[in-house]
Design a protein around this motif. Structure first.
Motif, short mmCIF file in Angstrom:
data_model
loop_
_atom_site.label_atom_id
_atom_site.label_comp_id
_atom_site.label_asym_id
_atom_site.label_seq_id
_atom_site.Cartn_x
_atom_site.Cartn_y
_atom_site.Cartn_z
N GLN A 1 0.84 -1.20 0.00
CA GLN A 1 0.00 0.00 0.00
C GLN A 1 0.87 1.25 0.00
O GLN A 1 0.61 2.20 -0.73
CB GLN A 1 -0.94 0.02 1.19
N HIS A 2 1.91 1.25 0.79
CA HIS A 2 2.81 2.40 0.86
C HIS A 2 3.51 2.61 -0.48
O HIS A 2 3.65 3.75 -0.94
CB HIS A 2 3.83 2.19 1.98
N GLU A 3 3.92 1.53 -1.11
CA GLU A 3 4.58 1.62 -2.41
C GLU A 3 3.62 2.17 -3.46
O GLU A 3 3.98 3.04 -4.25
CB GLU A 3 5.08 0.23 -2.83
N ALA A 4 2.38 1.70 -3.47
CA ALA A 4 1.37 2.19 -4.41
C ALA A 4 1.09 3.67 -4.15
O ALA A 4 0.97 4.47 -5.09
CB ALA A 4 0.09 1.38 -4.28
N ASP A 5 1.01 4.05 -2.89
CA ASP A 5 0.77 5.45 -2.52
C ASP A 5 1.85 6.35 -3.11
O ASP A 5 1.56 7.38 -3.73
CB ASP A 5 0.72 5.57 -1.00
N GLY A 6 3.09 5.96 -2.96
CA GLY A 6 4.20 6.76 -3.49
C GLY A 6 4.18 6.88 -5.00
O GLY A 6 4.39 7.97 -5.55
N ASP A 7 3.91 5.78 -5.68
CA ASP A 7 3.84 5.81 -7.14
C ASP A 7 2.71 6.71 -7.63
O ASP A 7 2.89 7.51 -8.54
CB ASP A 7 3.65 4.40 -7.70
N ILE A 8 1.56 6.56 -7.04
CA ILE A 8 0.39 7.35 -7.44
C ILE A 8 0.61 8.82 -7.12
O ILE A 8 0.28 9.70 -7.92
CB ILE A 8 -0.88 6.79 -6.77
N ALA B 1 0.36 11.51 -10.05
CA ALA B 1 -0.75 12.46 -9.97
C ALA B 1 -0.24 13.90 -9.96
O ALA B 1 -0.88 14.80 -10.52
CB ALA B 1 -1.60 12.19 -8.73
N TYR B 2 0.91 14.12 -9.34
CA TYR B 2 1.43 15.49 -9.28
C TYR B 2 1.75 16.02 -10.67
O TYR B 2 1.68 17.23 -10.92
CB TYR B 2 2.64 15.59 -8.36
N LEU B 3 2.03 15.12 -11.61
CA LEU B 3 2.27 15.56 -12.99
C LEU B 3 1.01 16.22 -13.57
O LEU B 3 1.10 17.18 -14.34
CB LEU B 3 2.69 14.37 -13.86
N THR C 1 -7.13 -2.94 -5.59
CA THR C 1 -7.69 -2.16 -6.70
C THR C 1 -7.51 -0.68 -6.42
O THR C 1 -7.41 -0.25 -5.26
CB THR C 1 -9.19 -2.46 -6.92
N PHE C 2 -7.47 0.07 -7.50
CA PHE C 2 -7.34 1.52 -7.39
C PHE C 2 -8.28 2.15 -8.40
O PHE C 2 -8.21 1.89 -9.60
CB PHE C 2 -5.89 1.95 -7.67
N ASP C 3 -9.21 2.98 -7.91
CA ASP C 3 -10.19 3.65 -8.75
C ASP C 3 -9.63 5.02 -9.12
O ASP C 3 -9.76 5.99 -8.36
CB ASP C 3 -11.51 3.77 -8.00
N GLU C 4 -9.01 5.10 -10.29
CA GLU C 4 -8.34 6.32 -10.72
C GLU C 4 -9.31 7.51 -10.84
O GLU C 4 -8.99 8.62 -10.42
CB GLU C 4 -7.66 6.08 -12.06
N ASP C 5 -10.50 7.27 -11.40
CA ASP C 5 -11.46 8.36 -11.53
C ASP C 5 -11.86 8.90 -10.17
O ASP C 5 -11.93 10.12 -9.97
CB ASP C 5 -12.70 7.90 -12.29
N ARG C 6 -12.13 8.02 -9.23
CA ARG C 6 -12.50 8.45 -7.88
C ARG C 6 -11.36 9.24 -7.24
O ARG C 6 -11.58 10.25 -6.57
CB ARG C 6 -12.87 7.24 -7.00
N TYR C 7 -10.14 8.77 -7.44
CA TYR C 7 -8.97 9.46 -6.89
C TYR C 7 -8.93 10.91 -7.37
O TYR C 7 -8.82 11.84 -6.58
CB TYR C 7 -7.67 8.73 -7.29
N PHE C 8 -9.04 11.11 -8.70
CA PHE C 8 -8.95 12.46 -9.23
C PHE C 8 -10.16 13.31 -8.86
O PHE C 8 -10.01 14.51 -8.65
CB PHE C 8 -8.73 12.43 -10.75
N GLU C 9 -11.34 12.71 -8.76
CA GLU C 9 -12.52 13.46 -8.30
C GLU C 9 -12.27 14.03 -6.91
O GLU C 9 -12.48 15.22 -6.66
CB GLU C 9 -13.74 12.55 -8.24
#
Length: 118
Positions: free
Chosen positions: A22-29, A33-35, A76-84
Motif C-alpha cells: 500500500q505504501h509503495e502504491a501510494d508513493g507511485d500514485i 498524480a502530481y504531474l 484495486t485503485f479507482d483512478e477516476d475516484r482518486y482524481f474526483e
C-alpha cells in the motif's frame, strides 16, 4: 509454543507486506498524480498553493480510491475516484482561502480531465 510463535511471525509478515504494498502504491500514485497538477494552466503562478493543497488532498483521495487486496483478490485503485476527490479537495481549499475563481478553474480542469479519460 514454537508453533504459536511461527503463526504470529507469519501474520506479522503478511500484514507487513500489505502495508508495504500500500505504501509503495501510494508513493507511485502520488508522483504520477502530481504531474497532472503541474499541467494546470496557472501552475507556475500558484505553485506554492498547489504543492500544499496537493499534499493535503492526496491522502484523502488515496484512502478513498485504494482498496487493499485480500487473500484471493488483488488490490484495486479507482483512478477516476482518486482524481474526483483530489481536485474537489484542492478546489475546496482554494474556495476556503477566498479564491472562488481559482476554485472554479480547478473544477473545470478536473471535469475536462475526467471526461477525456473515460
Amino acid at each position: 509454543m514454537k508453533k504459536l510463535l511461527s503463526i504470529v511471525l507469519v501474520i506479522a509478515f503478511v500484514l507487513g507486506m500489505k502495508f508495504f504494498k500500500q505504501h509503495e502504491a501510494d508513493g507511485d500514485i502520488h508522483d504520477e498524480a502530481y504531474l497532472f497538477v503541474e499541467a494546470l494552466p496557472d501552475f507556475d503562478q500558484h505553485q506554492a498553493f498547489y504543492a500544499t493543497a496537493f499534499e493535503v488532498a492526496h491522502d484523502k483521495a488515496f484512502q478513498e480510491a485504494y482498496h487493499p487486496g485480500r487473500r484471493r483478490r488483488a488490490a484495486t485503485f479507482d483512478e477516476d475516484r482518486y482524481f474526483e476527490v483530489l481536485f474537489d479537495s484542492m478546489a475546496s481549499q482554494a474556495q476556503a482561502g477566498g479564491d472562488a475563481d481559482h476554485a472554479d478553474m480547478i473544477r473545470t480542469y478536473a471535469t475536462l480531465l475526467l471526461t477525456s479519460s473515460g
